[in-house]
Design an enzyme around this catalytic site. Structure first.
Site, mmCIF file in Angstrom:
data_model
loop_
_atom_site.group_PDB
_atom_site.id
_atom_site.type_symbol
_atom_site.label_atom_id
_atom_site.label_comp_id
_atom_site.label_asym_id
_atom_site.label_seq_id
_atom_site.Cartn_x
_atom_site.Cartn_y
_atom_site.Cartn_z
ATOM 1 N N HIS A 3 33.541 39.724 35.258
ATOM 2 C CA HIS A 3 32.974 40.206 33.995
ATOM 3 C C HIS A 3 33.812 39.700 32.818
ATOM 4 C CE1 HIS A 3 30.893 43.973 32.033
ATOM 5 N NE2 HIS A 3 30.502 42.842 31.494
ATOM 6 N N HIS A 19 35.320 44.670 44.716
ATOM 7 C CA HIS A 19 35.018 45.452 43.514
ATOM 8 C C HIS A 19 35.855 45.001 42.323
ATOM 9 C CE1 HIS A 19 34.080 49.256 41.256
ATOM 10 N NE2 HIS A 19 35.259 48.974 40.731
ATOM 11 N N GLU A 20 37.164 44.953 42.514
ATOM 12 C CA GLU A 20 38.031 44.592 41.396
ATOM 13 C C GLU A 20 37.783 43.158 40.941
ATOM 14 O OE1 GLU A 20 39.462 46.821 39.790
ATOM 15 O OE2 GLU A 20 39.281 48.402 41.281
ATOM 16 N N HIS A 63 35.159 43.072 38.351
ATOM 17 C CA HIS A 63 35.655 43.289 36.987
ATOM 18 C C HIS A 63 36.212 41.983 36.419
ATOM 19 C CE1 HIS A 63 35.171 47.574 36.631
ATOM 20 N NE2 HIS A 63 35.931 47.854 37.662
#
Length: 732
Positions: free
Chosen positions: A515, A508-509, A512
């Protein structure tokens, strides 16, 4: 999670937790040594302006902050006093270039405050809170500066600038208006006072949370009480006790969530109860770390500021800039999901209660009612019986660095063509931090990536992503991105074996980070994760899908000793159990999200006093049908760091984003899954665009349709009554 976005006018780093004053610089060193040169005063000479952590001293921050504020105010004054009519090139572009020293210094200090706080840095945070709030207001409430922005906004479609530049003008105008630029002088004066006080309250809250987590750790007298923990975990608890001067005892450290990992393993029910109650009491014990007064005062100030700016409540103020747009949309979605989640949780609870009755009867012991501190323990037992595995069977196949390099990086390589090379020559602020060069498929240097994965007393709880340097063609900068987890460090000489939840969080991290690293825009204020709060979690949630993608999982899920792959039978059992306990997980999350909304949908006079904060939370849960004792909120208000930071009235964003995520996972699967072609489309269409285009338009462009809620319901095994279902193509 991501770092808070900055007002465009004040540079991205300024919107993080406020700073505080440092000690005065030390006297010059003896003549035999060169005088210390403050490395923050100029861009780092290291690759991509990576911070020179080995050169930066705590006493460097205050002079750099002071000079940085002074320089940016001078830059803004020059723009505001330009005798030429406002143009994009003489107003917006120099604003984007302004404040580089302040942004650079703030980025390093803010990130260190989260990752490696110490007394000097905490003192800086406290003392600079008001100064930075005043600095932001001096820019955002400058009437001459706003007049130039207004002039450009009014004729933005006739300026002949491209779509990204036009969007930037709109962002500046919105930020200034929302800061109070259109208020009269008396109202501006009040806004300034509110901002200063809230900045100081936020600093105190964050420091209290960190201190309370450490102060509330549970001390255990004997190893026998820790039955259920592995030998490694018991050794870790002994080492934690020794570090506190408690030789011969054991310490169970706390995470910032309500539920603690040990609750799923500890056989001693009395110890589980102690651990749970220590967790939920944080911030409301009436001690020096009590946060109830801070929470109440902050809510009242937020509500007052929102009304000054023309909004009914703080939630209305926040949601106006999100994809949700209004409280009705958020309340509607949460209201649809909550009954289904609670119903599922009650069914799960009935199964656990039946298990308790059977086990106690077999042992000829009186039964007991399922409590919050029992759920994890019996849920793990039930999963083991129903699916034939538990977390302890997975861990030997989930060694941390292997998961990172052969899992997270491998998926990014397959999907986007990226490659990674560890850097051991760059300085780090803690020995456990890993640094990697990231390269595109054509061999060009994309970014530097930092992974700070271990828990420590100086680090705040939870997991998050941030950046030290953002991408911008205007500034000719490439990303230096970082992610942070709180994996307990192993005993000396032992491997770091992760839980499945920690593996999922790592993917998940990194989503980020992708992104931010894939950002390909002109202006820093639109780069990377500069998107609505209820959109920013979406790409990171999509990246979670690769954690159990068969080819990825097979590449990294290998026994840390033998190197053997995880048996197919265990993989199959794990896949079959994907929807297990989703009622609990969803209801716990929704409880926190709904409390956040109800708290921030209050008007100033409705905000409870400090003594009534916990009663308000309990009343909301009861009114919303979420007062089910075995399923507590994921966070309680005195340690709900999200709502004291960038997620105030925005914690709903995780499930709102998950609607988009579930739709996008379906898109990937329909187009062949883990393929370079799909990765290239996702990168070009969405990940690279930052805030340069409308968020939902980016989603629609990728998937070809508006968000649909059904994929999320199917994923979580939830059903909604037909009359409560949204339209097929309704907003999430």
């Amino acid at each position: 999670m991501r770092k808070s976005l900055a007002l465009a006018a004040t540079a991205a780093a300024l919107s993080a937790s406020p700073l505080a004053q440092a000690q005065q610089p030390p006297a010059a060193a003896a003549s035999v040594q060169p005088a210390h040169q403050n490395p923050l005063l100029k861009p780092s000479p290291l690759p991509l302006q990576y911070p020179a952590f080995d050169q930066i001293r705590d006493e460097d921050f205050a002079p750099a902050l002071d000079q940085g504020m002074s320089e940016q105010l001078a830059e803004m004054a020059a723009i505001a006093s330009d005798p030429e009519p406002a143009t994009f090139e003489n107003t917006i572009v120099p604003m984007e270039r302004s404040g580089r020293l302040l942004a650079r210094t703030s980025a390093v200090l803010f990130n260190l405050l989260g990752a490696d706080a110490n007394p000097a840095r905490l003192k800086l945070q406290a003392a600079y809170a008001a100064k930075l709030a005043q600095h932001r207001d001096a820019i955002s409430l400058n009437p001459r500066l706003f007049a130039r922005i207004q002039a450009l906004f009014d004729k933005r479609q006739q300026l002949g600038v491209d779509g990204e530049a036009q969007r930037l003008i709109e962002r500046y105008h919105s930020n200034f208006v929302r800061a109070g630029a259109q208020l009269d002088e008396a109202q501006k004066t009040r806004i300034k006072a509110i901002n200063i006080e809230m900045a100081e309250l936020g600093a105190r809250f964050n420091q209290n949370v960190l201190a309370e987590v450490n102060a509330s750790a549970v001390v255990v007298d004997t190893a026998a009480e820790l039955a259920g923990l592995s030998a490694t975990e018991i050794a870790e608890a002994a080492a934690a006790a020794k570090a506190r001067g408690l030789d011969g005892k054991y310490v169970i450290a706390l995470l910032n969530t309500t539920t603690q990992p040990g609750l799923a393993q500890l056989q001693n029910r009395a110890l589980r109860e102690r651990l749970y109650k220590a967790s939920i009491a944080r911030g409301s014990r009436g001690n020096e770390f009590d946060n109830t007064a801070i929470v109440a005062r902050t809510a009242r100030l937020r509500a007052e500021r929102a009304q000054l700016l023309g909004f009914a409540t703080h939630a209305d103020f926040v949601l106006k800039e999100e994809t949700a747009k209004n409280t009705a949309a958020v309340n509607g979605m949460l209201g649809q999901l909550a009954p289904a989640a609670v119903a599922a949780a009650r069914r799960e609870a009935a199964e656990l209660q039946a298990m308790i009755h059977r086990e106690q009867a077999a042992a000829k012991q009186p039964s007991f009612r399922l409590e919050a501190w029992d759920w994890g323990f019996y849920a793990e037992k039930l999963r083991s019986r129903q699916y034939g595995f538990d977390e302890s069977q997975l861990k030997p196949y989930l060694e941390m660095k292997t998961v990172l390099e052969r899992g997270v990086f491998h998926a990014a390589s397959q999907l986007y063509g990226l490659s990674f090379k560890q850097r051991r020559d760059l300085p780090v602020y803690h020995p456990s931090v890993l640094v990697y060069d990231v390269y595109n498929a054509d061999g060009s240097h994309l970014a530097l990536f930092m992974a700070d994965l271990y828990a420590r007393p100086s680090k705040r709880g939870g997991a998050w992503a941030t950046s030290y340097v953002g991408q911008s063609k205007l500034l000719d900068t490439k990303p230096v991105a970082a992610i942070h987890l709180n994996v307990p460090p192993p005993a000396e000489g032992q491997p770091t074996l992760m839980s499945w939840d920690e593996v999922n969080t790592l993917f998940h991290e990194f989503g980020h980070a992708l992104h931010g690293m894939f950002s390909d825009v002109q202006y820093p204020s639109l780069a990377g994760t500069a998107v609505p709060r209820d959109f920013v979690e979406y790409p990171s949630q999509v990246n979670e899908m690769w954690a159990d993608w068969p080819s990825v999982l097979a590449n990294y899920a290998r026994h840390y000793q033998s190197g053997d792959p995880m048996p197919q039978s265990l993989l199959d059992k794990m896949a079959a159990a994907r929807k297990f306990d989703q009622g609990y997980a969803t209801a716990s999350y929704l409880s926190a999200a709904i409390v956040d909304q109800r708290w921030h949908q209050l008007q100033p006079a409705q905000v409870p006093a400090a003594a009534d904060v916990m009663a308000f939370e309990a009343d909301v849960l009861k009114r919303e049908g979420l007062d089910f004792a075995p399923v507590p909120p994921r966070y309680r208000m005195p340690y709900f760091s999200h709502i004291m930071g960038g997620y105030a009235a925005g914690y709903y964003a995780y499930i709102w984003s998950e609607v988009l995520d579930a739709n996008t996972v379906d898109w990937f699967k329909q187009h062949g899954g883990l393929k370079r072609e799909n990765g290239d489309i996702f990168r070009a269409t969405l990940l690279s665009r930052g805030g340069s285009e409308d968020a939902l338009q980016l989603f629609n462009k990728l998937t070809g349709h508006a968000p649909q809620i059904e994929p999320l319901l199917e994923r979580r095994g939830l059903t909604i009554a037909p009359e409560a279902k949204p339209a097929k193509a309704a907003q999430p």
